[in-house]
Motif scaffolding. Structure first.
Motif, mmCIF file in Angstrom:
data_model
loop_
_atom_site.group_PDB
_atom_site.id
_atom_site.type_symbol
_atom_site.label_atom_id
_atom_site.label_comp_id
_atom_site.label_asym_id
_atom_site.label_seq_id
_atom_site.Cartn_x
_atom_site.Cartn_y
_atom_site.Cartn_z
ATOM 1 N N LEU A 28 0.833 -1.198 0.000
ATOM 2 C CA LEU A 28 0.000 0.000 0.000
ATOM 3 C C LEU A 28 0.871 1.254 0.000
ATOM 4 O O LEU A 28 0.599 2.207 -0.751
ATOM 5 C CB LEU A 28 -0.927 -0.016 1.222
ATOM 6 N N GLN A 77 1.628 4.275 -3.084
ATOM 7 C CA GLN A 77 1.533 5.726 -2.886
ATOM 8 C C GLN A 77 2.851 6.409 -3.261
ATOM 9 O O GLN A 77 2.839 7.512 -3.831
ATOM 10 C CB GLN A 77 1.170 6.035 -1.422
ATOM 11 N N THR A 117 -14.903 1.700 -4.440
ATOM 12 C CA THR A 117 -13.819 1.263 -5.310
ATOM 13 C C THR A 117 -14.360 0.672 -6.597
ATOM 14 O O THR A 117 -13.860 0.964 -7.692
ATOM 15 C CB THR A 117 -12.936 0.231 -4.589
ATOM 16 N N THR A 165 -9.477 -5.015 -1.765
ATOM 17 C CA THR A 165 -8.289 -5.570 -2.389
ATOM 18 C C THR A 165 -8.634 -6.346 -3.649
ATOM 19 O O THR A 165 -7.910 -6.270 -4.660
ATOM 20 C CB THR A 165 -7.543 -6.485 -1.398
ATOM 21 N N LEU A 181 -9.274 -3.858 -6.462
ATOM 22 C CA LEU A 181 -8.077 -3.152 -6.903
ATOM 23 C C LEU A 181 -7.107 -4.071 -7.651
ATOM 24 O O LEU A 181 -6.540 -3.683 -8.677
ATOM 25 C CB LEU A 181 -7.386 -2.509 -5.698
ATOM 26 N N GLY A 233 -5.741 -4.123 2.435
ATOM 27 C CA GLY A 233 -7.074 -3.562 2.281
ATOM 28 C C GLY A 233 -7.701 -2.972 3.528
ATOM 29 O O GLY A 233 -8.458 -1.998 3.431
ATOM 30 N N LEU A 284 -6.601 0.562 4.199
ATOM 31 C CA LEU A 284 -7.171 1.381 3.132
ATOM 32 C C LEU A 284 -8.653 1.639 3.383
ATOM 33 O O LEU A 284 -9.146 2.752 3.190
ATOM 34 C CB LEU A 284 -6.974 0.678 1.787
ATOM 35 N N LEU A 329 -6.204 8.671 -2.478
ATOM 36 C CA LEU A 329 -5.464 7.424 -2.305
ATOM 37 C C LEU A 329 -5.700 6.424 -3.432
ATOM 38 O O LEU A 329 -4.924 5.478 -3.590
ATOM 39 C CB LEU A 329 -5.849 6.765 -0.975
ATOM 40 N N ALA A 333 -3.440 3.332 -4.606
ATOM 41 C CA ALA A 333 -3.973 2.016 -4.260
ATOM 42 C C ALA A 333 -3.944 1.089 -5.470
ATOM 43 O O ALA A 333 -3.630 -0.097 -5.349
ATOM 44 C CB ALA A 333 -5.399 2.154 -3.731
#
Length: 273
Positions: A11, A15, A93, A180, A183, A213, A216, A229, A233
């Protein structure tokens, strides 16, 4: 337990990657901003009319003696808004990725090329409309699963003590898992890994998934944070997808990073690809 820390590092790595690639980060913000406006409008409407809805849905409480109708309906209103907030976190998401499919596909491919030892990135070879269809269909399946969990956890929230302690913890772990999945799907779909195989990969590394996750999901509860983010992510999830499939990755200094000892074999590609 080691995988918890590994997931959190992915994570952070994501970033850091977008921080070094400002143009990619800027493009990645646009879908999140659009989704944020839509969700904010929905939550505001729920806050404004939630009390009226609860009153309409509980006519049986009209005959109760004071102050029980007000306390009961007030509690239900709070729980209703909490459920709406939880659903927003779970589905944000999926909706953002669907809206920003071309943006995040490009971002994920750029990450793959940047960290791949040979500088290449897997490609699905599918037309955009086909990728959108597969992404939308799989996202709907995940959202349905998440909704079932949300309803179950909402009901368990009425259990004394456990509903105020254990259930919220389970809720954030469930949220982290589904975040997760959504993503990592960006990178895994390009590799032809179908939904069932993706879920099997993630279930085999639950600690890794929760380490990525769950923090997040907690961060997404803070207004506007999710928007900023999201690009990182997606980048971090791409790095984690490479780990899940046993692909070699170069670190920031150009050296190959060793694979985790618990690395499972690559998933089988789905026939639909």
């Amino acid at each position: 337990m080691r995988d918890l820390g590994v997931g959190f590092r992915y994570l952070l790595k994501g970033q850091r990657w977008v921080a070094r690639h400002g143009k990619q980060y800027g493009f990645g913000l646009l879908p999140g901003l659009v989704t944020l406006v839509l969700y904010a409008a929905a939550l505001i409407a729920l806050a404004v009319w939630g009390t009226d809805f609860v009153g309409w849905a509980t006519p049986f409480a009209d005959d109760w003696s004071s102050p029980w109708p007000g306390l009961f309906r007030g509690l239900l209103t709070v729980l209703l808004f909490a459920l709406g907030l939880l659903l927003s976190v779970i589905t944000f998401t999926a909706v953002t990725l669907l809206i920003g499919q071309p943006f995040y596909e490009s971002l994920s491919e750029r990450v793959d090329r940047d960290v791949s030892p040979d500088g290449t990135a897997p490609e699905s070879g599918l037309p955009l409309w086909r990728e959108l269809w597969i992404s939308g269909r799989d996202s709907l399946r995940i959202v349905v699963r998440a909704l079932l969990w949300a309803v179950l956890l909402f009901a368990l929230g009425f259990v004394p003590l456990a509903g105020q302690t254990v259930v919220p913890v389970i809720g954030f772990m469930v949220t982290g898992f589904f975040l997760t999945e959504e993503l990592t799907a960006v990178a895994l779909q390009r590799r032809g890994v179908e939904l069932r195989a993706r879920l099997a990969l993630l279930r085999g590394r639950k600690s890794l998934v929760w380490g990525f996750g769950t923090p997040l999901g907690l961060a997404f509860l803070v207004p506007f944070v999710a928007v900023f983010l999201m690009p990182g992510a997606v980048a971090g999830a791409t790095l984690m997808a490479r780990d899940l499939l046993g692909e070699e990755t170069r670190d920031d200094n150009g050296a190959k990073e060793p694979l985790a000892p618990s690395q499972p074999p690559p998933a089988i590609r789905g026939e639909e690809y």
